[in-house]
Write a protein that holds these residues in place. Structure first.
Motif, short mmCIF file in Angstrom:
data_model
loop_
_atom_site.label_atom_id
_atom_site.label_comp_id
_atom_site.label_asym_id
_atom_site.label_seq_id
_atom_site.Cartn_x
_atom_site.Cartn_y
_atom_site.Cartn_z
N LEU A 1 4.05 10.44 1.92
CA LEU A 1 4.83 11.37 0.94
C LEU A 1 5.71 12.31 1.84
CD1 LEU A 1 4.82 11.92 -2.31
CD2 LEU A 1 3.24 13.47 -1.81
N ASP A 2 6.94 12.15 1.54
CA ASP A 2 7.98 13.23 2.03
C ASP A 2 7.53 14.55 1.16
OD1 ASP A 2 9.78 14.18 3.88
OD2 ASP A 2 11.49 13.79 2.32
N ILE A 3 8.06 15.50 1.80
CA ILE A 3 7.86 17.04 0.93
C ILE A 3 9.16 17.12 0.18
CG2 ILE A 3 7.74 19.45 1.28
CD1 ILE A 3 5.52 19.14 3.44
N MET A 4 10.20 17.11 0.76
CA MET A 4 11.31 17.33 0.29
C MET A 4 11.96 16.20 -0.46
SD MET A 4 11.69 20.54 1.05
CE MET A 4 13.04 21.00 0.48
N MET A 5 11.96 16.25 -1.85
CA MET A 5 12.38 15.21 -2.64
C MET A 5 13.10 15.77 -4.07
SD MET A 5 9.79 11.88 -2.08
CE MET A 5 8.22 12.75 -2.80
N MET B 1 15.18 5.66 5.80
CA MET B 1 13.66 5.82 6.26
C MET B 1 12.71 5.23 5.63
SD MET B 1 11.45 7.50 8.34
CE MET B 1 12.44 8.71 8.98
N ALA B 2 12.92 5.52 4.19
CA ALA B 2 11.76 4.62 3.34
C ALA B 2 11.81 3.22 3.61
CB ALA B 2 12.19 4.88 1.78
N ARG B 3 13.01 2.48 3.60
CA ARG B 3 12.85 1.14 4.13
C ARG B 3 12.47 0.87 5.24
NH1 ARG B 3 18.45 1.44 1.37
NH2 ARG B 3 18.04 0.83 -0.69
N LEU C 1 5.34 -1.22 7.71
CA LEU C 1 3.87 -1.11 7.08
C LEU C 1 3.81 -2.79 6.42
CD1 LEU C 1 3.91 2.11 5.24
CD2 LEU C 1 2.34 1.32 6.87
N LYS C 2 4.72 -3.45 5.99
CA LYS C 2 4.56 -5.00 5.70
C LYS C 2 4.24 -5.69 6.80
CE LYS C 2 7.11 -5.08 1.08
NZ LYS C 2 8.47 -5.49 0.51
N SER C 3 5.12 -5.42 7.87
CA SER C 3 4.75 -6.29 9.14
C SER C 3 3.52 -6.11 9.65
CB SER C 3 5.87 -5.83 10.13
OG SER C 3 5.51 -4.57 10.75
N LEU D 1 1.84 3.36 -1.20
CA LEU D 1 2.80 3.95 -1.50
C LEU D 1 3.79 4.58 -0.60
CD1 LEU D 1 4.50 4.28 -4.19
CD2 LEU D 1 3.00 6.40 -4.61
N VAL D 2 4.83 4.30 -0.48
CA VAL D 2 6.01 5.33 0.15
C VAL D 2 6.95 6.03 -0.55
CG1 VAL D 2 7.80 4.92 2.06
CG2 VAL D 2 5.84 3.79 2.39
#
Length: 228
Positions: free
Chosen positions: A50-54, A12-14, A20-22, A4-5
């Protein structure tokens, strides 16, 4: 292996998702802390990045909440903050590792690989709810001596419902979990897969039922007499 991203910086997420998929991982991607918590609570991941600032919930709150529910999925936190107290705070919240931005994609991938190797100690191979047993390795669901194989999307849908027995999961959450952020998936497609699952549960003689409620979503209803 499933990762899970969660990062509100969508580019950045994409990029993380594509990398990871590659490398052969199955990846779900979300962009806010509440979605990260909702997905993480299913317990279906081998690692969470997991990013901290969301928005809605910060990453540290997500980590603390997951750990308070005894979910031991390995978590790698990402942060633009490099101060020592921020790093210590993240680890004290229950994270397993951290990276400060900017970071090397190669290094992140190495960290994820290491955490996924540890995930076997955290994630059960067989998930149980009522009289059902879901085998994560074999993609089968069984009731007593009877079992049936599940297609990938059937498996993901039933897995999410079995993680929250008796709790309604909104259709939008099912759509995001099984199909990602594909806006072309309509509710009738979800209904079709629910129908497939209902027939399969009936075929193995389970007393559990998938119920629907308009405006609330779907839930796995357990027959208490059939529960372990």
């Amino acid at each position: 292996m499933r990762v899970l991203v969660a990062d509100d910086e969508q580019d950045m997420a994409r990029a993380l998702e594509a990398m990871l998929k590659s490398d052969g991982y199955e990846v779900d991607t979300v962009y806010d802390g509440q979605a990260a918590l909702d997905f993480g609570e299913t317990g279906t991941y081998d690692c969470i990045v997991l990013d901290i600032m969301m928005p809605y919930r910060d990453g540290l709150d997500v980590v603390r909440t997951l750990r308070s529910k005894s979910l031991r999925t390995p978590i790698l936190i990402l942060t633009a903050k490099s101060a020592q107290e921020d790093v210590v705070g993240g680890l004290n919240s229950g994270a397993d590792d951290y990276l400060t931005k900017p970071f090397s994609m190669v290094e992140l991938l190495a960290r994820v690989r290491a955490l996924c190797r540890r995930s076997d100690t955290y994630v059960p191979g067989v998930l149980t709810a009522g009289d059902l047993k879901l085998d994560r390795a074999a993609f089968t669901v069984s009731c007593g001596a009877s079992s049936t194989h599940l297609a990938n999307k059937e498996f993901q849908m039933l897995e999410l419902l079995m993680r929250r027995p008796g709790t309604y999961v909104p259709a939008d959450r099912l759509r995001e979990h099984v199909w990602g952020y594909d806006g072309s998936i309509e509710n009738n497609v979800i209904w079709t897969y629910v129908s497939y699952l209902r027939r399969k549960l009936e075929s193995i003689g389970s007393s559990c039922k998938i119920i629907a409620s308009r405006g609330r979503g779907y839930a796995l209803e357990l027959n208490e007499e059939g529960a372990e």
